[in-house]
Write an enzyme that holds these catalytic residues in place. Structure first.
Site, PDB file in Angstrom:
ATOM      1  CE  LYS A 193      30.111  44.892  42.694  1.00  0.00           C
ATOM      2  NZ  LYS A 193      29.829  44.298  44.004  1.00  0.00           N
ATOM      3  CB  SER A 246      27.517  33.485  38.170  1.00  0.00           C
ATOM      4  OG  SER A 246      26.826  34.644  37.739  1.00  0.00           O
ATOM      5  N   GLY A 250      28.131  37.017  33.817  1.00  0.00           N
ATOM      6  CA  GLY A 250      29.082  37.215  32.720  1.00  0.00           C
ATOM      7  C   GLY A 250      28.361  37.519  31.420  1.00  0.00           C
ATOM      8  CD  GLU A 267      39.501  33.814  34.052  1.00  0.00           C
ATOM      9  OE1 GLU A 267      39.033  32.661  33.929  1.00  0.00           O
ATOM     10  OE2 GLU A 267      40.557  34.179  33.515  1.00  0.00           O
ATOM     11  CB  CYS A 301      35.248  29.219  39.104  1.00  0.00           C
ATOM     12  SG  CYS A 301      36.936  29.813  39.171  1.00  0.00           S
ATOM     13  CD  GLU A 398      30.100  27.229  39.096  1.00  0.00           C
ATOM     14  OE1 GLU A 398      29.472  28.177  38.605  1.00  0.00           O
ATOM     15  OE2 GLU A 398      31.338  27.205  39.203  1.00  0.00           O
TER      16      GLU A 398
END
Lengths: 486, 285, 294
Positions: A193, A246, A250, A267, A301, A398
């Protein structure tokens, strides 16, 4: 008559617009789901628009998959796994993957233009970084397909089965390659996806997968929002979830699969430290800072978003950094001279602006380059904050945009401690001329990727992934294979 | 008159009683109490994690050779105390033959991982030939503080098989002993203590798995949780691990030994550095 | 005095590659090519140079392509001291300047006295600019003071003539050395720093020019004093010349984009620029047969 010998020193020399042509790309008005090598209308009958973030124009309508659509895709993947892909020799699997790589190369320019249209990244990057790296990723893993027993010594490697893969919007095609290539090489089938704002290059990749003659169901691409992703994660017949995105999502995924047989690789986010010592090659370090935070509009990231500069060179580095920021061109992603393109979405621009506001409210000193930005579309000026500490929100969270925070340090112990003082552990940068110090730092920094005297370098053979809350597992290289084998 | 042993727990290189003051009795087949052991609490877990974190820097930076020496020293110490372990195992219900085999296997296991300490890195790391002028390598680094639930069905070998690969790889450990068979765990702590293992590298608690395991799983400064499958509890622990994305490693019962047990508790770190002359740079600049 | 600035070659290569991805088109290209022509030091530095050769080159310097009006002249001609008088006469009252190499060019292996008299001779003959070479042997020996003093002495001997200091980067071997030599030359009084004699390969690579431009930039930031830059040797195409201008613009700014502060030392560059320029005007790719060789 004597001719004029000196040019007028007041003359400005500016680059003329140099837009990449869009005449050779082919886009449908409406994209269906790619299941079993067929274009299938979603049972939801729903579609959503994907826009060009630089102009806010609609590029195409994209199918929105629901649970039933995802179920169809997983069933196709399962059937392909059991009946075809798991029975095929590694060497044959490899040939299909090689074929994908070659066909991508042939259509590289088309992919680059569509990537820039749909994601807002500058054509220079999609052309020189994203697309070639994506092709090379397929090339690299194609060669592993018949050599798996060398990748995992003392084990008889076996595929996991059906891999559900959910990818982000910052490197749409490249992340699809990072996910699909090792999964196929290891013998899995795939339901992928793409992110809702950047589905197009994954759907163009579906065209190639079909053209390459992959057996139906080996790769299925379902488009949609978070609910589509959740349907993949929660589907009982999926054996593996690979996610890039994110840390928040996750964790949702990790909770959803707790207690099931599903393996995960994640990740996730980062707040990586980029550390400049006084003996660093300063001008190259400044380039590293620029590349670390402004590459892909800072939607990376592993962006070097926390800069640490040794106090005795801080003024020099900041002065040079500001000067360098002034030579960055912000604007039309399709212009070959653009350095910084459009922010991927309105939503992300709002997030970035929220953090810029927080930074100002926290009393940090802001500097933005003097460039002009287009009136239409989503753009953000390159931004840096000085006068910040570890305790500022903007150094902790972040931001995922072109926003850098700058802290100074005095000693090596201090900077190691501060660099590691974060729940993240994705990447770090170290700039110093002294070899023994490099190894001291690269050993002590708790991060999965350490760039010494360089930053933001990627390669298919180079494992990538984080410590701590930046993720679980590695992608790329021989270490990236184990995520898809048992 | 025989002097009875007080079974205490092992935290930061010392043998305190549980801070909770609680205990639980261990009874033999005939129903008589062999020992009262500490019923450790969440706070003991916390203290042990603090000790393990403090010890991590020093232990992970010891040379691989040195860690191998220390693991070998543990085998030597265990060999020297063979009789005590045999006695405890039989007290806890093992046959003499089974006890002898379990102790021997445990010694062999320590020797096995002593040998791995300076070798696993060579097997599992890589030099990656990137397409740019950079030297790029991936090497393993220990994850950090590992929470461990020892195998429940054995008193000694199960814990050794989990513990040895973890410390071999430079991690520090907080280990919950087998709930029903904890005696050897405490005596093993004495082996650790006399083997040049720095305080805090290995911490051993006794008590209820249902109390200690969730405490470890939820602790934000624990990097990984390792256990053999604990049935129903597995899902609860997996959920608790999510808050700091703790690596959650669940082995099937009957852990064996080998390289994967070491690498499972390692992070892969990839390092890049420019190379001045490579790849088409034909000029001398 | 020296900053001890380190230079990482791979990082420089990456930076330079970025300049080369700039796309210069349409008006920007036309304007850029005009600037390039006007920044050329049209050069002949051969043992077989004769007054005849120099006279022909001096005419070309003023009449690059007369069929096309509106073109500038080159900035200067660059010749050996013995040819300065010839050039002076050939150029008449033209504003094209005369640069002369000196100091036992190209090796620089001679005595201070000879180098000084070489310089004075060129100036006396009518040179507007002196292109000296540094003593690379002394530099590599670590005799930085010697190198510095020599440049300072030549600068004094130049009088009103502007001094370009040739580092001969092809013999310095590392970018760290290029950076250090740039700083020595600047502090010793150079008006321009120049990469190469053209006799040694590699010559004016973009990496070297980048490194020297950064030294100029740092000096300017510290003192406000502008120093000129002259890459010489190896720049023979319009494209490469434009990439150099991009680099100058993005490092030093538009201020430096004049032949007062930037020069190309070249012999065959001019015709390639002319061909590109005519192509942008006419849309037709050009043949060298239509452009005079002098």
């Amino acid at each position: 008559m004597a001719k004029k010998n000196t040019t007028n020193s007041q003359t400005e020399w500016n680059y003329a617009a140099s837009p990449e042509s869009t005449s050779h790309i082919r886009l449908e008005k409406k994209y269906q789901l790619f299941i079993n090598n067929e274009w299938v209308a979603p049972s939801s009958k729903k579609y959503f628009p994907t826009i060009n973030p630089a102009t806010e124009d609609v590029l195409a309508e994209i199918a929105w998959a629901n649970d039933a659509d995802v179920d169809l895709a997983v069933k196709a993947a399962r059937k392909a796994y059991t009946e075809v892909w798991s029975k095929m020799s590694g060497a044959e699997r490899g040939k299909y993957i090689y074929r994908i790589a070659r066909m991508m190369q042939e259509r590289a320019r088309e992919f680059a233009v569509i990537e820039s249209l749909d994601s807002g990244k500058p054509i220079r990057e999609s052309r020189d970084v994203d697309v070639p790296l994506a092709c090379n990723h397929f090339f690299y893993y194609a060669g592993w397909a018949d050599k798996l027993e060398y990748a995992m010594p003392h084990k008889k490697p076996e595929a996991l089965g059906v891999a559900g893969q959910i990818i982000p919007w910052n490197f749409p095609l490249l992340m699809a390659a990072w996910k699909i290539a090792p999964a196929l090489a290891a013998g899995n089938t795939v339901v992928l996806k793409p992110a809702e704002t950047t589905s197009l290059t994954a759907l163009k990749l579906a065209e190639i997968i079909k053209d390459a003659g992959l057996p139906p169901g080996v790769v299925n691409i379902v488009t949609g929002y978070g609910d589509t992703g959740a349907a993949i994660v929660n589907h009982p017949d999926v054996d593996k979830i690979a996610f890039t995105g994110s840390t928040t999502v996750g964790k949702i995924i990790q909770r959803a699969v707790a207690g099931t047989h599903k393996k995960t690789t994640l990740e996730l986010g980062g707040k990586s430290a980029n550390i400049i010592f006084d003996d660093a090659p300063i001008d190259q370090a400044v380039e590293g800072i620029i590349n670390g935070i402004f590459f892909n509009q800072g939607h990376v990231c592993c962006a070097g978003s926390r800069l640490f500069v040794q106090e005795n060179v801080a003024d020099l580095v900041i002065r040079k950094l500001k000067a360098r920021m002034e030579s960055l061109y912000v604007g039309d992603p399709l212009d070959k001279n653009t350095d910084i393109g459009a922010i991927n979405s309105k939503e992300q621009l709002d997030t970035i602006n929220k953090y810029i506001k927080i930074g100002k409210a926290e009393g940090a000193e802001i500097y933005q380059s003097d460039c002009s930005i287009p009136s239409k579309g989503f753009f953000c000026k390159p931004t840096l904050f000085t006068g910040v500490s570890q305790s500022h929100v903007i150094t902790q969270e972040e931001i995922f945009g072109p926003v850098l925070t700058i802290q100074t340090f005095r000693t090596i112990d201090e900077v190691i401690q501060k660099a590691n003082n974060t729940p993240y552990g994705l990447a770090a940068g170290v700039w110093t001329d002294k070899g023994s110090r490099i190894f001291n730092l690269t050993t002590k920094l708790r991060a999965g990727v350490v760039w010494a005297n360089t930053y933001n370098k990627f390669d298919p053979v180079s494992p990538f992934g984080g410590y701590k809350e930046s993720g679980i597992g590695r992608e790329g290289g021989v270490h990236g294979l184990s995520a898809y084998l048992k | 008159m025989e002097i009875l042993k007080t079974y205490k727990i092992y935290i930061g290189g010392a043998f305190p009683r549980t801070e909770s003051g609680r205990y639980y009795p261990i009874v033999d087949a005939s129903g008589s109490t062999i020992a009262n052991v500490c019923l450790s609490s969440r706070k003991d877990v916390r203290n042990a994690v603090v000790a393990a974190r403090k010890a991590f820097g020093g232990w992970s930076e010891k040379t691989a050779f040195n860690r191998g020496q220390i693991l070998y020293r543990m085998a030597e110490m265990l060999e020297g105390r063979k009789l005590q372990f045999l006695e405890e195992l039989t007290k806890q219900g093992s046959s003499k033959e089974a006890a002898a085999q379990e102790v021997q296997e445990s010694i062999d296991c320590l020797v096995y991982y002593a040998g791995w300490a300076d070798k696993y890195q060579q097997i599992a790391s890589s030099i990656n030939p990137v397409s740019s002028s950079h030297f790029n390598f991936s090497a393993l680094e220990p994850m950090g503080v590992i929470g461990m639930i020892a195998a429940q069905e054995t008193s000694l070998i199960g814990l050794v098989k989990l513990l040895a690969p973890a410390i071999c790889g430079g991690n520090t450990v907080v280990l919950a002993a087998s709930e029903a068979l904890p005696l050897c765990a405490v005596t093993f702590a004495e082996v650790v203590h006399s083997s040049d293992v720095p305080g805090g590298v290995v911490n051993i608690l006794t008590g209820k798995v249902s109390e200690l395991a969730p405490a470890m799983a939820a602790h934000m400064d624990v990097n990984a949780l390792v256990s053999e499958s604990l049935g129903e509890l597995d899902k609860t622990l997996a959920l608790a691990c999510v808050d700091n994305l703790k690596r959650n490693i669940v082995y099937q019962q009957g852990t064996t030994q080998g390289l994967p047990y070491i690498t499972a508790l390692q992070e892969v770190k990839t390092t890049w550095h420019p190379i001045e002359q490579i790849g088409g740079a034909s000029s001398s600049y | 005095m020296l900053s001890n600035t380190r230079v990482d070659k791979v990082g420089v290569e990456e930076r330079v590659a970025r300049f080369q991805t700039r796309s210069i088109k349409n008006e920007a290209k036309k304007q850029g090519l005009h600037m390039v022509l006007n920044m050329i030091d049209l050069t002949t530095l051969e043992g077989k140079d004769t007054p005849g050769k120099v006279q022909q080159m001096c005419y070309k310097a003023q009449h690059l392509h007369d069929v096309h009006p509106g073109l500038p002249t080159v900035a200067a001609v660059c010749v050996y001291p013995s040819m300065v008088a010839v050039a002076r006469k050939a150029l008449g009252n033209s504003s094209v300047k005369i640069a002369s190499v000196s100091t036992a060019f190209p090796s620089g292996q001679s005595t201070r006295e000879i180098k000084l008299s070489d310089t004075k001779f060129a100036v006396d003959q009518g040179a507007d600019e002196i292109d000296m070479v540094i003593s690379r042997g002394k530099f590599l020996e670590g005799e930085y003071n010697f190198v510095f003093d020599e440049i300072a002495a030549i600068k004094e001997a130049c009088g009103k003539a502007r001094l370009k200091v040739i580092l001969e980067t092809g013999e310095l071997c590392t970018l760290d050395h290029v950076r250090m030599a740039s700083e020595i030359a600047i502090h010793a009084g150079a008006d321009f720093i120049k990469t190469s004699t053209g006799k040694i390969q590699p010559a004016a690579t973009m990496q070297v020019t980048y490194t020297m431009l950064m030294a100029i930039k740092d000096y300017y930031d510290q003192t406000g004093i502008m120093i000129g830059m002259k890459p010489a040797g190896g720049i023979s195409t319009a494209k490469l010349a434009l990439h150099n201008l991009v680099m100058v613009k993005e490092i030093l700014g538009n201020q430096w984009l004049t032949n007062e502060w930037f020069r190309f030392g070249a012999s065959s560059l001019a015709n390639d620029v002319l061909m590109q320029l005519m192509k942008t005007e006419s849309g037709l790719y050009q043949s060298p047969d239509y452009f005079s060789i002098d």
